[in-house]
Write a protein that holds these residues in place. Structure first.
Motif, short mmCIF file in Angstrom:
data_model
loop_
_atom_site.label_atom_id
_atom_site.label_comp_id
_atom_site.label_asym_id
_atom_site.label_seq_id
_atom_site.Cartn_x
_atom_site.Cartn_y
_atom_site.Cartn_z
N MET A 1 9.87 9.31 -3.88
CA MET A 1 9.00 8.48 -3.09
C MET A 1 9.04 7.06 -3.67
O MET A 1 9.02 6.87 -4.87
CB MET A 1 7.58 9.04 -3.13
N SER A 2 9.09 6.12 -2.79
CA SER A 2 9.20 4.71 -3.17
C SER A 2 7.92 4.20 -3.83
O SER A 2 6.82 4.68 -3.55
CB SER A 2 9.50 3.90 -1.91
N LYS A 3 8.10 3.22 -4.70
CA LYS A 3 6.96 2.61 -5.36
C LYS A 3 6.04 1.91 -4.34
O LYS A 3 4.83 1.94 -4.47
CB LYS A 3 7.45 1.60 -6.40
N MET A 4 6.65 1.31 -3.32
CA MET A 4 5.85 0.61 -2.31
C MET A 4 5.04 1.59 -1.46
O MET A 4 3.95 1.25 -1.00
CB MET A 4 6.74 -0.25 -1.41
N VAL A 5 5.54 2.79 -1.27
CA VAL A 5 4.78 3.80 -0.54
C VAL A 5 3.53 4.17 -1.34
O VAL A 5 2.43 4.28 -0.79
CB VAL A 5 5.64 5.05 -0.25
N LEU A 6 3.71 4.34 -2.64
CA LEU A 6 2.56 4.66 -3.49
C LEU A 6 1.54 3.51 -3.50
O LEU A 6 0.33 3.75 -3.43
CB LEU A 6 3.02 4.97 -4.91
N ILE A 7 2.03 2.28 -3.57
CA ILE A 7 1.13 1.12 -3.55
C ILE A 7 0.40 1.05 -2.21
O ILE A 7 -0.80 0.78 -2.16
CB ILE A 7 1.91 -0.17 -3.84
N GLY A 8 1.13 1.29 -1.12
CA GLY A 8 0.50 1.27 0.20
C GLY A 8 -0.57 2.33 0.34
O GLY A 8 -1.66 2.07 0.86
N ARG A 9 -0.28 3.53 -0.15
CA ARG A 9 -1.28 4.60 -0.10
C ARG A 9 -2.49 4.28 -0.96
O ARG A 9 -3.63 4.57 -0.59
CB ARG A 9 -0.66 5.92 -0.54
N LEU A 10 -2.25 3.67 -2.12
CA LEU A 10 -3.35 3.28 -2.99
C LEU A 10 -4.25 2.25 -2.32
O LEU A 10 -5.48 2.39 -2.31
CB LEU A 10 -2.81 2.72 -4.31
N PHE A 11 -3.64 1.23 -1.71
CA PHE A 11 -4.43 0.20 -1.03
C PHE A 11 -5.20 0.78 0.15
O PHE A 11 -6.37 0.43 0.38
CB PHE A 11 -3.54 -0.95 -0.55
N LEU A 12 -4.57 1.67 0.91
CA LEU A 12 -5.28 2.27 2.04
C LEU A 12 -6.41 3.18 1.57
O LEU A 12 -7.47 3.24 2.20
CB LEU A 12 -4.31 3.04 2.94
N GLY A 13 -6.22 3.87 0.45
CA GLY A 13 -7.29 4.69 -0.12
C GLY A 13 -8.46 3.83 -0.58
O GLY A 13 -9.63 4.16 -0.34
N LEU A 14 -8.14 2.72 -1.25
CA LEU A 14 -9.20 1.80 -1.67
C LEU A 14 -9.91 1.16 -0.49
O LEU A 14 -11.12 0.91 -0.54
CB LEU A 14 -8.62 0.73 -2.60
N ALA A 15 -9.16 0.89 0.58
CA ALA A 15 -9.78 0.34 1.79
C ALA A 15 -10.78 1.33 2.37
O ALA A 15 -11.86 0.95 2.81
CB ALA A 15 -8.70 0.00 2.82
N PHE A 16 -10.42 2.61 2.37
CA PHE A 16 -11.33 3.63 2.87
C PHE A 16 -12.59 3.70 2.01
O PHE A 16 -13.70 3.80 2.54
CB PHE A 16 -10.63 5.00 2.92
N VAL A 17 -12.43 3.63 0.69
CA VAL A 17 -13.58 3.65 -0.21
C VAL A 17 -14.47 2.44 0.04
O VAL A 17 -15.70 2.55 0.09
CB VAL A 17 -13.12 3.72 -1.68
N ALA A 18 -13.87 1.26 0.23
CA ALA A 18 -14.65 0.05 0.50
C ALA A 18 -15.38 0.16 1.84
O ALA A 18 -16.52 -0.29 1.97
CB ALA A 18 -13.75 -1.18 0.49
N LEU A 19 -14.74 0.78 2.83
CA LEU A 19 -15.39 0.95 4.12
C LEU A 19 -16.57 1.91 4.03
O LEU A 19 -17.63 1.65 4.60
CB LEU A 19 -14.37 1.46 5.14
N VAL A 20 -16.40 3.00 3.29
CA VAL A 20 -17.50 3.94 3.09
C VAL A 20 -18.64 3.26 2.32
O VAL A 20 -19.81 3.43 2.63
CB VAL A 20 -17.01 5.21 2.37
N ALA A 21 -18.29 2.45 1.32
CA ALA A 21 -19.30 1.72 0.56
C ALA A 21 -20.03 0.72 1.44
O ALA A 21 -21.25 0.53 1.30
CB ALA A 21 -18.66 1.02 -0.63
#
Length: 73
Positions: A1-21
């Motif tokens: 799996m590409s490093k950019m895929v992991l970074i993208g998933r991390l950012f989208l996960g953090l975006a979800f946490v920020a939205l829930v917050a």
């Protein structure tokens, strides 16, 4: 799996946490952990855009190279 895929998933996960917050801050009077609801929504928007951009970059650079057919030359 590409490093950019992991970074993208991390950012989208953090975006979800920020939205829930941000939604949770609506129940606590508009402030959660010292951040206003508007700030949390802004963070969620920026993180989602960064995540989408990282995933598009991973897709674009992960494609196999295409060569033009000889008849097109």
């Amino acid at each position: 799996m590409s490093k950019m895929v992991l970074i993208g998933r991390l950012f989208l996960g953090l975006a979800f946490v920020a939205l829930v917050a941000a939604q949770a801050s609506a129940f606590t009077g508009g402030v959660l952990l010292g951040l206003t609801q508007a700030h949390l929504y802004s963070d969620a928007t920026v993180l989602a855009l960064l995540g989408i951009g990282a995933l598009v970059d991973a897709y674009w650079h992960g494609r196999p190279e295409r060569r033009a057919p000889l008849s097109a030359v």
